[in-house]
Design a protein around this motif. Structure first.
Motif, PDB file in Angstrom:
ATOM      1  N   THR A 169       0.834  -1.211   0.000  1.00 21.96           N
ATOM      2  CA  THR A 169       0.000   0.000   0.000  1.00 21.96           C
ATOM      3  C   THR A 169       0.864   1.254   0.000  1.00 21.96           C
ATOM      4  O   THR A 169       0.576   2.225  -0.704  1.00 21.96           O
ATOM      5  CB  THR A 169      -0.909   0.027   1.262  1.00 21.96           C
ATOM      6  OG1 THR A 169      -1.495  -1.244   1.405  1.00 21.96           O
ATOM      7  CG2 THR A 169      -1.951   1.104   1.193  1.00 21.96           C
TER       8      THR A 169
ATOM      9  N   LYS B 152       2.206   1.948  -3.418  1.00 21.15           N
ATOM     10  CA  LYS B 152       1.190   2.543  -4.277  1.00 21.15           C
ATOM     11  C   LYS B 152       1.080   4.043  -3.997  1.00 21.15           C
ATOM     12  O   LYS B 152       1.021   4.857  -4.915  1.00 21.15           O
ATOM     13  CB  LYS B 152      -0.153   1.853  -4.043  1.00 21.15           C
ATOM     14  CG  LYS B 152      -1.078   1.927  -5.248  1.00 21.15           C
ATOM     15  CD  LYS B 152      -2.338   1.091  -5.060  1.00 21.15           C
ATOM     16  CE  LYS B 152      -2.094  -0.388  -5.254  1.00 21.15           C
ATOM     17  NZ  LYS B 152      -3.254  -1.204  -4.876  1.00 21.15           N
ATOM     18  N   GLU B 153       1.077   4.380  -2.716  1.00 14.26           N
ATOM     19  CA  GLU B 153       1.028   5.775  -2.286  1.00 14.26           C
ATOM     20  C   GLU B 153       2.194   6.576  -2.867  1.00 14.26           C
ATOM     21  O   GLU B 153       2.039   7.711  -3.291  1.00 14.26           O
ATOM     22  CB  GLU B 153       1.230   5.776  -0.773  1.00 14.26           C
ATOM     23  CG  GLU B 153       0.192   6.432   0.068  1.00 14.26           C
ATOM     24  CD  GLU B 153       0.524   6.097   1.518  1.00 14.26           C
ATOM     25  OE1 GLU B 153      -0.209   5.275   2.081  1.00 14.26           O
ATOM     26  OE2 GLU B 153       1.514   6.627   2.062  1.00 14.26           O
TER      27      GLU B 153
ATOM     28  N   ASN C   5       2.488   4.992  -7.436  1.00 17.98           N
ATOM     29  CA  ASN C   5       1.280   4.801  -8.230  1.00 17.98           C
ATOM     30  C   ASN C   5       1.504   4.416  -9.693  1.00 17.98           C
ATOM     31  O   ASN C   5       1.838   3.272  -9.979  1.00 17.98           O
ATOM     32  CB  ASN C   5       0.380   6.028  -8.086  1.00 17.98           C
ATOM     33  CG  ASN C   5      -1.075   5.620  -8.260  1.00 17.98           C
ATOM     34  OD1 ASN C   5      -1.362   4.436  -8.412  1.00 17.98           O
ATOM     35  ND2 ASN C   5      -1.974   6.581  -8.242  1.00 17.98           N
ATOM     36  N   GLU C   6       1.358   5.354 -10.632  1.00 13.67           N
ATOM     37  CA  GLU C   6       1.377   4.976 -12.076  1.00 13.67           C
ATOM     38  C   GLU C   6       2.759   4.592 -12.571  1.00 13.67           C
ATOM     39  O   GLU C   6       2.870   3.935 -13.598  1.00 13.67           O
ATOM     40  CB  GLU C   6       0.879   6.106 -12.987  1.00 13.67           C
ATOM     41  CG  GLU C   6      -0.391   6.795 -12.607  1.00 13.67           C
ATOM     42  CD  GLU C   6      -0.128   7.938 -11.655  1.00 13.67           C
ATOM     43  OE1 GLU C   6       0.864   8.658 -11.863  1.00 13.67           O
ATOM     44  OE2 GLU C   6      -0.899   8.093 -10.690  1.00 13.67           O
TER      45      GLU C   6
END
Ligand code: TXA
Ligand code: MG
Length: 324
Positions: A147, A150-151, A154-155
């Motif tokens: 997580t 991702k924070e 992300n992309e």
């Protein structure tokens, strides 16, 4: 998707020069094929990291050292046999085939075997080396969960392999074996004294940890939350609380003490830190993230003791406090 298919997908992406976030025992890494220059460039780009700051090459067995380094001293194999897979990075003279963009244009290269079953499986299936810095934006807190990756990214990452929370929680110990007298460049879970015992030799330590707690201006900004972080002693925390009690929702605290009765939700957030340095390290970055995300203005961290098993943690905290 099961692990077998996930690894297959990850290998395919890596072979195409794409980036995959990988779990390790220390922190999550942002991995790319260490022989693919455009993948390496994408790593620097995704992190916003200066390309003079070298990357660590991750491998899956000791013999592969010879693919990445030359003039390897016996000490390197002694250390590798004792501590790999594990949180130790060896700096050695680079093999001519290692692209200079991996090593920040230096003639040395950092190498380690990480200790995480999923990533070891991936490395074996991939076959080559994976260049991987911590999977955070430059200067920020390293991620210890999928997580958090991702924070952070992300992309810019094509796949995140979720291997659960990292067990060690802080980055590997780095030792340079370039000169006859080895030097520890970054402290981590493997202690200088353990290396000294194994090599039967006193270690030089690149010292950036200061015994005095607050050290403005001495450290690179690194491992930093967005809010100002102050590293202070217990008495200062209590003093701060008595003075600031009238302020609402201002303070996020990481302390060894239990939350005092006078501290309630309107004062902010209080996390109690574990007195065991290993457990403290496991949770350090997720605690800092939680404090950073809370609706408060300031983070106060009670300084751990100035003892060997806390030095790697003190180093990260002092750097996190740098801007404040
Ligand atoms: O635990 C770790 O080491 C994690 C996981 C993902 O393996 N990786 C990590 O990478 O912390 P990174 O890039 O965030 O930090 C690597 C450090 C940098 O400070 C870099 O300067 C140093 O390793 N380093 C890498 N290669 C080097 C070299 N050839 N000479 C000196 N320092 C080097
Ligand atoms: Mg990093």
């Amino acid at each position: 998707m099961n692990n077998f298919d996930l690894i297959k997908q990850a290998v395919n992406l890596l072979q195409q020069g794409k980036l995959v976030a990988i779990p390790t025992e220390t922190v999550y890494g942002l991995a790319g094929d260490a022989k693919n220059v455009s993948a390496i460039k994408a790593i620097y780009q995704a992190k916003g990291r200066p390309d003079t700051n070298p990357l660590i090459v991750h491998i899956s067995n000791i013999e592969q050292i010879n693919d990445w380094a030359i003039h390897i001293p016996d000490k390197a194999f002694q250390l590798a046999e004792k501590f790999w897979p594990g949180p130790l990075t060896l700096i050695l003279q680079k093999h001519p085939d290692v692209p200079y963009c991996v090593t920040g244009n230096q003639d040395t290269v950092g190498i380690r075997i990480p200790n995480h079953p999923l990533t070891l499986e991936l490395l074996k299936a991939f076959g080559g080396g994976l260049a991987a810095p911590s999977a955070n934006r430059y200067g920020r807190i390293s991620p210890t969960t999928a997580t958090a990756v991702k924070e952070e990214l992300n992309e810019s990452v094509d796949l995140i392999l979720d291997g659960g929370p990292c067990q060690v929680g802080i980055e590997s110990t780095i030792i340079s074996l370039i000169d006859d007298s080895p030097i520890i460049l970054r402290q981590g879970a493997i202690l200088a004294s353990e290396i000294e015992t194994l090599l039967n030799q006193k270690m030089n330590i690149h010292q950036r940890i200061k015994e005095k707690i607050i050290v403005p201006g001495m450290h690179d900004v690194h491992y930093a939350p967005e809010k100002p972080l102050y590293l202070i002693d217990k008495l200062q925390i209590l003093d701060f609380l008595t003075k600031e009690r009238s302020l609402k929702k201002q303070t996020a605290i990481l302390s060894f003490s239990e939350k005092p009765a006078l501290f309630n939700e309107s004062h902010g957030v209080w996390l109690q830190a574990d007195p065991d340095p290993h457990i403290y390290a496991t949770h350090l970055y997720s605690n800092l993230r939680q404090l950073d995300h809370s609706a408060t203005k300031t983070i106060l961290v009670e300084a751990p003791p100035y003892k060997e098993e806390w030095l790697a943690i003190l180093d990260r905290l002092q750097r996190a406090a740098h801007r404040s």
